[in-house]
Design an enzyme around this catalytic site. Structure first.
Site, short mmCIF file in Angstrom:
data_model
loop_
_atom_site.label_atom_id
_atom_site.label_comp_id
_atom_site.label_asym_id
_atom_site.label_seq_id
_atom_site.Cartn_x
_atom_site.Cartn_y
_atom_site.Cartn_z
CE1 TYR A 72 -7.04 4.69 -11.21
CE2 TYR A 72 -5.92 5.71 -9.08
CZ TYR A 72 -7.02 5.48 -10.11
OH TYR A 72 -7.87 7.10 -10.54
CB SER B 167 -5.75 9.93 -10.23
OG SER B 167 -5.32 9.57 -8.54
#
Length: 411
Positions: A238, A225
């Site tokens: 995250y 990501s």
């Protein structure tokens, strides 16, 4: 000094700036690593400076730059190298219950790969859909990548089916985002949960299957990501896990190069996957967060502030792209390209995002992320109280000053 420059000079400078910016955009769109764009930028700067020093006419300089652009475009539009055949190659994919993993397993099976797809639940909807729609060459394995015993059992099952053949591809897709909120408000269990799946789980799977990958001189493709490279607000847990994963994969790429194993990272934009669309899950996480926060912390931030963050995430998830094909295509290219790229920007806007993050001042890149991702309107409750107190104090002082001025006028 500024008056010495004529209008044609400023027109020439504007055209030159647009051209250099366009060239940089094309270079970034080709998904190269950070070094070639930097070298290209420095080279263009030196070239322009040298040509300017030689006092070449603007028309001649633009003609030279146009010729360079044409040569670059001609080189890019040449026939791409033929993709490697998929037949006879085996791929192991994690996290195939939904989202990228399930779509990738179906597509690779259709291309002729021998697919080993891991799911959390063999009786779940995702597993049943894969069994129904895929060929008998696809093998479903129940694996929680945070459980070393299950990973080892999956390795034994894969070896048994492969025989003496190695594993061509490992697609590290399994990942979670267990919360969405300010770093101070995120529970330690949120940080540990993200690290267990996104980093330690993927690390264990990769290390376990490396002997099979080295045997086949295969590929490691990891779905990561942009949050692992850039400070997205409200994604501290995250993002930290993805940052660790990105660094591990970059290190692994250097170490496995002598073995002939190629390592690529997929960086998707915002897509609708199973977890991001699970409204009930995020409502449950929101309630758990409110119950777990200390009274003092909840008083400082305010329940309305926490709720607004949740609603913003729901709004952002609703606007996500439901078409997963750019990510699937990037995974296929990383598996079958004779020269796979180090990083694949899968989705619109990712190249621009990395350009702003890499080459613009921090103030600009941070503001860009805030405007793009989380458009918060509320401040934490304690800051609102402080702001209101300062406003009242300022009004009080202004009233006192007005009163003193009136008394002086009366005198």
């Amino acid at each position: 000094m500024m008056e010495d420059y004529t209008l044609p000079f400023w027109i020439y400078l504007a055209v030159l700036t647009v051209f250099v910016g366009g060239t940089m955009k094309k270079i970034l769109a080709s998904h190269l690593s950070a070094a070639p764009p930097l070298v290209a930028w420095l080279g263009a700067t030196v070239l322009v400076e040298r040509l300017w020093a030689l006092c070449l006419p603007a028309v001649l300089l633009l003609a030279l730059l146009g010729l360079a652009c044409c040569l670059y475009s001609a080189a890019k539009t040449g026939p791409p190298p033929a993709a490697l055949p998929a037949t006879g190659k085996a791929v192991f994919i994690t996290g195939c219950d939904s989202g990228f993993g399930k779509a990738t397993a179906k597509h690779l099976d259709a291309l002729g790969f021998e697919v080993f797809a891991t799911v959390l639940d063999l009786s779940g909807d995702g597993a049943r859909e894969l069994q129904r729609s895929c060929s008998p060459c696809l093998t479903l394995l129940q694996v929680d990548i945070t459980q070393p015993q299950q990973v080892q059992q999956a390795l034994l099952d894969t070896k048994a089916k492969l025989g003496l053949k190695g594993l061509w591809g490992l697609v590290n897709n399994a990942g979670v985002c267990v919360n969405f909120g300010d770093a101070e408000l995120s529970l330690m269990s949120n940080y540990r949960g993200c690290m267990e799946v996104n980093f330690f789980g993927t690390l264990n799977v990769t290390k376990s299957f490396l002997p099979l990958l080295r045997q086949a001189k295969g590929r490691i493709v990891t779905v990561s990501s942009p949050a692992g490279d850039q400070p997205f607000p409200c994604l501290a847990a995250y993002g930290a896990s993805k940052a660790a994963l990105n660094l591990f994969m970059d290190t692994l790429r250097h170490e496995l190069e002598p073995w002939g194993v190629r390592v690529s990272t997929i960086l998707p934009s915002s897509y609708k996957t199973g977890q991001s669309s699970n409204h009930a899950y995020w409502e449950q996480q929101h309630k758990q967060l409110l119950q777990s926060l200390s009274p003092a912390l909840l008083e400082d931030y305010g329940e309305d502030y926490v709720t607004e963050t949740k609603e913003l995430f729901h709004s952002y998830a609703r606007q996500a792209n439901p078409d997963l094909s750019p990510v699937i295509d990037a995974i296929v290219q990383a598996l079958l390209s004779p020269q796979p790229q180090v990083r694949y920007f899968a989705g619109p806007g990712i190249g621009l995002m990395y350009f702003i993050h890499s080459y613009c001042p921090f103030s600009i890149s941070n503001r860009f992320l805030q405007k793009l991702f989380v458009k918060k309107k509320l401040m934490p409750r304690a800051l609102r109280k402080q702001s209101g107190f300062n406003l009242n104090l300022s009004l009080h002082n202004n009233n006192n000053n007005d009163g003193e001025g009136g008394e002086e006028k009366l005198k």
